[in-house]
Design a protein around this motif. Structure first.
Motif, PDB file in Angstrom:
ATOM      1  N   UNK A 119      17.242  95.296 129.353  1.00  0.00           N
ATOM      2  CA  UNK A 119      17.387  96.733 129.121  1.00  0.00           C
ATOM      3  C   UNK A 119      18.011  97.377 130.350  1.00  0.00           C
ATOM      4  N   UNK A 120      19.039  98.157 130.115  1.00  0.00           N
ATOM      5  CA  UNK A 120      19.700  98.928 131.170  1.00  0.00           C
ATOM      6  C   UNK A 120      19.594 100.401 130.798  1.00  0.00           C
ATOM      7  N   UNK A 121      19.079 101.200 131.716  1.00  0.00           N
ATOM      8  CA  UNK A 121      19.010 102.644 131.510  1.00  0.00           C
ATOM      9  C   UNK A 121      19.839 103.279 132.605  1.00  0.00           C
ATOM     10  N   UNK A 122      20.789 104.117 132.190  1.00  0.00           N
ATOM     11  CA  UNK A 122      21.667 104.736 133.172  1.00  0.00           C
ATOM     12  C   UNK A 122      21.942 106.185 132.804  1.00  0.00           C
ATOM     13  N   UNK A 123      22.112 107.014 133.824  1.00  0.00           N
ATOM     14  CA  UNK A 123      22.468 108.407 133.549  1.00  0.00           C
ATOM     15  C   UNK A 123      23.933 108.496 133.165  1.00  0.00           C
ATOM     16  N   UNK A 149      22.270  92.888 125.784  1.00  0.00           N
ATOM     17  CA  UNK A 149      21.458  93.796 126.589  1.00  0.00           C
ATOM     18  C   UNK A 149      21.437  95.157 125.904  1.00  0.00           C
ATOM     19  N   UNK A 150      20.267  95.760 125.839  1.00  0.00           N
ATOM     20  CA  UNK A 150      20.160  97.123 125.309  1.00  0.00           C
ATOM     21  C   UNK A 150      20.558  98.088 126.409  1.00  0.00           C
ATOM     22  N   UNK A 151      21.430  99.040 126.093  1.00  0.00           N
ATOM     23  CA  UNK A 151      21.882 100.026 127.063  1.00  0.00           C
ATOM     24  C   UNK A 151      21.481 101.405 126.573  1.00  0.00           C
ATOM     25  N   UNK A 152      20.730 102.123 127.399  1.00  0.00           N
ATOM     26  CA  UNK A 152      20.342 103.508 127.101  1.00  0.00           C
ATOM     27  C   UNK A 152      21.069 104.401 128.086  1.00  0.00           C
TER      28      UNK A 152
END
Length: 155
Positions: A119-123, A149-152
């Protein structure tokens, strides 16, 4: 790649803080989750620029402004870690690092792949300078380069 290994990008922007809050709300009560908070910034070229050619003062001021922003991010990234801990993520499962790079998208992709993050969370980063315009939107470049990969993207 494991879904419960989360890579969280932090750039000291208000949107970045929203991304930290999002991770806290989504994963704060999840057992076994680990979060790596990575402060990423664009490489600041050597700026021992001498001379008085047209525009040199403006260029030096721009590099100085980038340095100040980078130092501010390094100082405040600890606060983001505290927010994650308050949300319920165990302190020993939160890592923190800082990366300066010339190629943000490539560095993020490398970090996800080598770290086994699922999981990748990025602004969301609005295009703010000519370099971003030429290289394309950061989030688009990252999404194109990642598989499995899940990207939020938090806006």
């Amino acid at each position: 790649m494991l879904w419960n290994r989360v890579l969280l990008l932090y750039d000291n922007s208000p949107t970045s803080l929203k991304a930290v809050e999002y991770v806290g709300k989504m994963f704060g009560k999840v057992q076994g989750v680990s979060v790596t908070l990575i402060g990423v910034s664009e490489h600041i070229p050597g700026h021992d620029l001498e001379g008085d050619a047209p525009g040199m003062d403006k260029l030096r001021a721009s590099f100085h402004s980038m340095e100040i922003k980078q130092e501010k991010m390094k100082a405040q990234i600890g606060g983001a870690v505290d927010l994650l801990a308050k949300a319920g993520i165990q302190c020993e499962r939160i890592d923190m690092k800082f990366q300066e790079t010339r190629h943000l998208a490539k560095e993020i992709i490398r970090e996800v792949q080598e770290g086994g993050f699922g999981t990748l969370v990025m602004p969301y980063r609005a295009t703010t300078n000519i370099f971003s315009v030429l290289s394309g939107d950061l989030s688009s470049s990252v999404i194109k380069g990642l598989k499995g990969c899940t990207v939020c993207i938090v806006s």
